[in-house]
Design an enzyme around this catalytic site. Structure first.
Site, PDB file in Angstrom:
ATOM      1  N   LYS A 154       0.633  -1.063  -0.018  1.00  0.00           N
ATOM      2  CA  LYS A 154       0.042   0.210  -0.272  1.00  0.00           C
ATOM      3  C   LYS A 154       0.960   1.309  -0.047  1.00  0.00           C
ATOM      4  O   LYS A 154       1.581   1.511   0.914  1.00  0.00           O
ATOM      5  CB  LYS A 154      -0.867  -0.023   1.222  1.00  0.00           C
ATOM      6  CG  LYS A 154      -2.279   0.655   1.101  1.00  0.00           C
ATOM      7  CD  LYS A 154      -3.065   0.475   2.233  1.00  0.00           C
ATOM      8  CE  LYS A 154      -4.216   1.175   2.280  1.00  0.00           C
ATOM      9  NZ  LYS A 154      -5.009   1.071   3.600  1.00  0.00           N
TER      10      LYS A 154
HETATM   11  O1  G3P Z   1      -7.710   1.816   5.138  1.00  0.00           O
HETATM   12  C1  G3P Z   1      -7.872   3.161   4.801  1.00  0.00           C
HETATM   13  C2  G3P Z   1      -9.355   3.880   5.351  1.00  0.00           C
HETATM   14  O2  G3P Z   1     -10.245   2.660   4.817  1.00  0.00           O
HETATM   15  C3  G3P Z   1      -9.298   4.548   6.643  1.00  0.00           C
HETATM   16  O3  G3P Z   1     -10.779   4.709   7.041  1.00  0.00           O
HETATM   17  O4  G3P Z   1     -12.291   5.365   8.650  1.00  0.00           O
HETATM   18  O5  G3P Z   1      -9.836   5.956   8.652  1.00  0.00           O
HETATM   19  O6  G3P Z   1     -11.352   7.050   7.129  1.00  0.00           O
HETATM   20  P1  G3P Z   1     -11.105   5.876   7.916  1.00  0.00           P
END
Ligand code: G3P
Length: 218
Positions: A87
């Protein structure tokens, strides 16, 4: 649409996997920290543990922000297990690193994507997956699902093979909306996956069926 779970929590991964509908896992440094996984060796071991639990891609994020650092880290991560997808953040050196990984047969997930412009760059570099953060877009009073539609549309015109991975999912409705928008993958917290099961008429109907069976059969 494929279902990934967006967590580094082994119990959550186990529960989602036990449902038989899990296609992969995404993690990020915040999710690893949330589980108290610290120290490079422990972090790498945790990725291997996750890879052994799920038969599908597991995104492991680099923390370098320069090309050489990302390449060294990504090569190291990719060597851990065949399920690993490296990633990489959507920055200039990240795009260069994605191109390097593409040329060297290493799968990538381009993360922190917030616009169609960025998604085009990721596809041009040959990213295996692109991660638009729809929840964070919604947080800013924009429409995250609309971005998924736009990227799916653009990739469709040019036949880009990069998979659209809807990330930063906050609800079960987000999953449904991303499915409608044509996302290839949704990566979700366990709660949003479990929320898909819920409908009051299912509960009422099941209760009635069981009660009627009992009336006749005792
Ligand atoms: O893995 C990346 C993403 O899904 C992060 O989500 O909830 O931290 O905006 P969030």
């Amino acid at each position: 649409m494929k279902f990934f779970i967006d967590t580094a929590n082994l119990e959550h991964i186990k529960e989602a996997e036990s449902l038989g509908i899990l296609d992969g896992v995404t993690t990020n440094p915040t999710l690893m920290a949330k589980e108290g996984i610290k120290g490079q060796n422990n972090i790498l071991k945790h990725y291997v543990t996750i890879c052994e639990m799920v038969n599908g891609p597991v995104s492991a994020e680099v923390i370098s922000t320069d090309f050489d650092g990302m390449v060294a880290e990504g090569n190291n991560l990719a060597a851990l297990h065949p399920n690993i997808v490296v990633k990489v953040p959507m920055i200039k050196d990240g795009i260069k690193a994605i191109k390097y990984f593409t040329d060297n047969g290493i799968k990538t997930n381009c993360t922190l994507v917030f616009s169609a412009a960025q998604a085009i760059l990721a596809a041009k570099a040959g990213a295996t997956m692109v991660s638009p953060f729809i929840g964070r877009i919604d947080d800013g009073n924009w429409d995250g699902v609309q971005l998924i539609e736009q990227i799916v549309h653009i990739y469709g015109i040019y036949g880009f093979p990069t998979e659209v991975l809807a990330a930063s999912i906050r609800s079960s409705l987000h999953i449904v909306k991303c499915a409608e928008a044509g996302a290839d993958i949704a990566t979700c917290p366990l709660s949003s996956i479990l929320g898909l099961f819920k409908h009051p008429l299912t509960d009422i109907g099941l209760e009635q069926f069981l009660a009627d069976y009992k009336k006749v059969n005792g």
